[in-house]
Design an enzyme around this catalytic site. Sequence first.
Site, PDB file in Angstrom:
ATOM      1  CB  SER A  36      -0.839  -0.027   1.284  1.00  0.00           C
ATOM      2  OG  SER A  36      -1.413   1.235   1.565  1.00  0.00           O
ATOM      3  CE1 TYR A  52      -5.139  -1.523   4.351  1.00  0.00           C
ATOM      4  CE2 TYR A  52      -3.894   0.463   3.857  1.00  0.00           C
ATOM      5  CZ  TYR A  52      -4.554  -0.675   3.430  1.00  0.00           C
ATOM      6  OH  TYR A  52      -4.633  -0.957   2.084  1.00  0.00           O
TER       7      TYR A  52
HETATM    8  P1  NAP Z   1     -11.798  -4.939  -0.986  1.00  0.00           P
HETATM    9  O1  NAP Z   1     -12.563  -4.364  -2.124  1.00  0.00           O
HETATM   10  O2  NAP Z   1     -12.234  -4.628   0.391  1.00  0.00           O
HETATM   11  O3  NAP Z   1     -11.534  -6.515  -1.140  1.00  0.00           O
HETATM   12  C1  NAP Z   1     -10.804  -7.225  -0.169  1.00  0.00           C
HETATM   13  C2  NAP Z   1     -11.154  -8.669  -0.250  1.00  0.00           C
HETATM   14  O4  NAP Z   1     -10.500  -9.394   0.811  1.00  0.00           O
HETATM   15  C3  NAP Z   1     -12.654  -8.904  -0.070  1.00  0.00           C
HETATM   16  O5  NAP Z   1     -13.081  -9.881  -0.990  1.00  0.00           O
HETATM   17  C4  NAP Z   1     -12.717  -9.412   1.358  1.00  0.00           C
HETATM   18  O6  NAP Z   1     -13.831 -10.200   1.651  1.00  0.00           O
HETATM   19  C5  NAP Z   1     -11.458 -10.232   1.435  1.00  0.00           C
HETATM   20  N1  NAP Z   1     -11.099 -10.561   2.822  1.00  0.00           N
HETATM   21  C6  NAP Z   1     -11.066  -9.726   3.883  1.00  0.00           C
HETATM   22  N2  NAP Z   1     -10.728 -10.416   4.993  1.00  0.00           N
HETATM   23  C7  NAP Z   1     -10.532 -11.702   4.617  1.00  0.00           C
HETATM   24  C8  NAP Z   1     -10.186 -12.888   5.304  1.00  0.00           C
HETATM   25  N3  NAP Z   1      -9.946 -12.898   6.622  1.00  0.00           N
HETATM   26  N4  NAP Z   1     -10.100 -14.048   4.606  1.00  0.00           N
HETATM   27  C9  NAP Z   1     -10.352 -14.060   3.285  1.00  0.00           C
HETATM   28  N5  NAP Z   1     -10.697 -12.981   2.570  1.00  0.00           N
HETATM   29  C10 NAP Z   1     -10.792 -11.801   3.229  1.00  0.00           C
HETATM   30  O7  NAP Z   1     -10.319  -4.409  -1.125  1.00  0.00           O
HETATM   31  P2  NAP Z   1      -9.477  -3.975  -2.383  1.00  0.00           P
HETATM   32  O8  NAP Z   1      -9.514  -2.505  -2.440  1.00  0.00           O
HETATM   33  O9  NAP Z   1      -9.757  -4.805  -3.575  1.00  0.00           O
HETATM   34  O10 NAP Z   1      -8.061  -4.361  -1.756  1.00  0.00           O
HETATM   35  C11 NAP Z   1      -7.397  -5.592  -1.978  1.00  0.00           C
HETATM   36  C12 NAP Z   1      -6.030  -5.469  -1.325  1.00  0.00           C
HETATM   37  O11 NAP Z   1      -5.354  -4.323  -1.842  1.00  0.00           O
HETATM   38  C13 NAP Z   1      -6.072  -5.277   0.192  1.00  0.00           C
HETATM   39  O12 NAP Z   1      -4.984  -5.942   0.781  1.00  0.00           O
HETATM   40  C14 NAP Z   1      -5.918  -3.767   0.344  1.00  0.00           C
HETATM   41  O13 NAP Z   1      -5.393  -3.404   1.577  1.00  0.00           O
HETATM   42  C15 NAP Z   1      -4.970  -3.466  -0.773  1.00  0.00           C
HETATM   43  N6  NAP Z   1      -4.943  -2.101  -1.250  1.00  0.00           N
HETATM   44  C16 NAP Z   1      -6.082  -1.467  -1.678  1.00  0.00           C
HETATM   45  C17 NAP Z   1      -5.984  -0.186  -2.185  1.00  0.00           C
HETATM   46  C18 NAP Z   1      -7.152   0.602  -2.690  1.00  0.00           C
HETATM   47  O14 NAP Z   1      -6.994   1.820  -2.915  1.00  0.00           O
HETATM   48  N7  NAP Z   1      -8.314   0.019  -2.899  1.00  0.00           N
HETATM   49  C19 NAP Z   1      -4.761   0.445  -2.235  1.00  0.00           C
HETATM   50  C20 NAP Z   1      -3.636  -0.229  -1.762  1.00  0.00           C
HETATM   51  C21 NAP Z   1      -3.744  -1.499  -1.285  1.00  0.00           C
HETATM   52  P3  NAP Z   1     -15.145  -9.516   2.360  1.00  0.00           P
HETATM   53  O15 NAP Z   1     -15.851  -8.825   1.283  1.00  0.00           O
HETATM   54  O16 NAP Z   1     -15.865 -10.666   2.913  1.00  0.00           O
HETATM   55  O17 NAP Z   1     -14.638  -8.584   3.411  1.00  0.00           O
HETATM   56  C1  GCO Z   2      -6.927   5.216   3.255  1.00  0.00           C
HETATM   57  C2  GCO Z   2      -6.993   4.254   2.125  1.00  0.00           C
HETATM   58  C3  GCO Z   2      -5.626   3.683   1.775  1.00  0.00           C
HETATM   59  C4  GCO Z   2      -5.704   2.903   0.501  1.00  0.00           C
HETATM   60  C5  GCO Z   2      -4.465   2.279  -0.001  1.00  0.00           C
HETATM   61  C6  GCO Z   2      -3.451   3.268  -0.404  1.00  0.00           C
HETATM   62  O1  GCO Z   2      -7.851   5.238   4.052  1.00  0.00           O
HETATM   63  O2  GCO Z   2      -5.957   5.989   3.288  1.00  0.00           O
HETATM   64  O3  GCO Z   2      -7.943   3.289   2.287  1.00  0.00           O
HETATM   65  O4  GCO Z   2      -4.962   3.168   2.817  1.00  0.00           O
HETATM   66  O5  GCO Z   2      -6.693   1.965   0.496  1.00  0.00           O
HETATM   67  O6  GCO Z   2      -3.974   1.240   0.787  1.00  0.00           O
HETATM   68  O7  GCO Z   2      -2.411   2.652  -1.055  1.00  0.00           O
END
Ligand code: NAP
Ligand code: GCO
Length: 264
Positions: free
Chosen positions: A144, A157
């Site tokens: 992240s 986080y």
């Molecule tokens: P999301 O839309 O919230 O999807 C996360 C997925 O992980 C959901 O399907 C969720 O299931 C599943 N999950 C959560 N806890 C779990 C567990 N204990 N066992 C199995 N599955 C579980 O998130 P996303 O934005 O696609 O993010 C995916 C990854 O990228 C995460 O690690 C997040 O921190 C990272 N990330 C996201 C962003 C962003 O801007 N979106 C940026 C940087 C990094 P449920 O629906 O049941 O909760």
């Molecule tokens: C926040 C966001 C972030 C992003 C992501 C950034 O509240 O600042 O959710 O943490 O999801 O991980 O890279």
Amino acid sequence: MVNFSLEGKVALVTGASYGIGFAIATAFAEAGARIAFNDIRQELVDKGLASYREKGIDAKGYVCDVTKEEQVRALVAAVERDLGPVNILVNNAGIIKRIPMTEMKAEEFRQVIDVDLNAPFIVSKAVIPSMIRNGGGKIINICSMMSELGRETVSAYAAAKGGLKMLTRNIASEYGEYNIQCNGIGPGYIATPQTAPLRERQPDGSRHPFDAFIVAKTPAARWGTTDDLKGPAVFLASSASDFVNGHVLYVDGGILAYIGKQPQ
Ligand code: NAP
Ligand code: GCO
């Protein structure tokens, strides 16, 4: 010729019924891999399976909470039985709790660390032995911006994602000699359900202040899409990256390079 093909590979992407994990798994399938994914509840797995089918992808879906070691062992065994040993693992499942640190309960902090840091340890540990037996493998940890930066309300986080960056380097250090490459992808701000609360329209129809803040903070001047992560993920899963190890590839539209707009 540079080889980005994943033909004949088995990829396990955690938490991939939608969002970033789904996009990455889809790209892997397009590059030739067979896909396994998990989610916590059957209805989410079923929804995920339907979405993969819609894209013409024959993915296998499993119910598994990645924080539970027993369930993870059973998941990896089931994938091996159904598709073969895991060649590519993406630790994607993650949660966030946006709570000011002094108001956050220790239990809430632990829950975030459990999913975002302990689980990648548990799942990686479950696949590394077979990767060693099979002559190598690829592990991609979804890090992240918060692997590098802090901000209000995301202490757990940031602690977890900073830790995940170091787990990435440690897996690379410890298992690189077995031809295992462990790298991270650090997505910038990507439009998914996880960030939906930061993009909600205000009652008067204007943009959420955080939404406008992110656009101003990003040299690309937009939120990322899940498609933006596909190429970097295929690169890190393919033999094109065989000498890239312990690296975090930030896919952030330039956020980490930018000091921010100068006052007008
Ligand atoms: P999301 O839309 O919230 O999807 C996360 C997925 O992980 C959901 O399907 C969720 O299931 C599943 N999950 C959560 N806890 C779990 C567990 N204990 N066992 C199995 N599955 C579980 O998130 P996303 O934005 O696609 O993010 C995916 C990854 O990228 C995460 O690690 C997040 O921190 C990272 N990330 C996201 C962003 C962003 O801007 N979106 C940026 C940087 C990094 P449920 O629906 O049941 O909760
Ligand atoms: C926040 C966001 C972030 C992003 C992501 C950034 O509240 O600042 O959710 O943490 O999801 O991980 O890279």
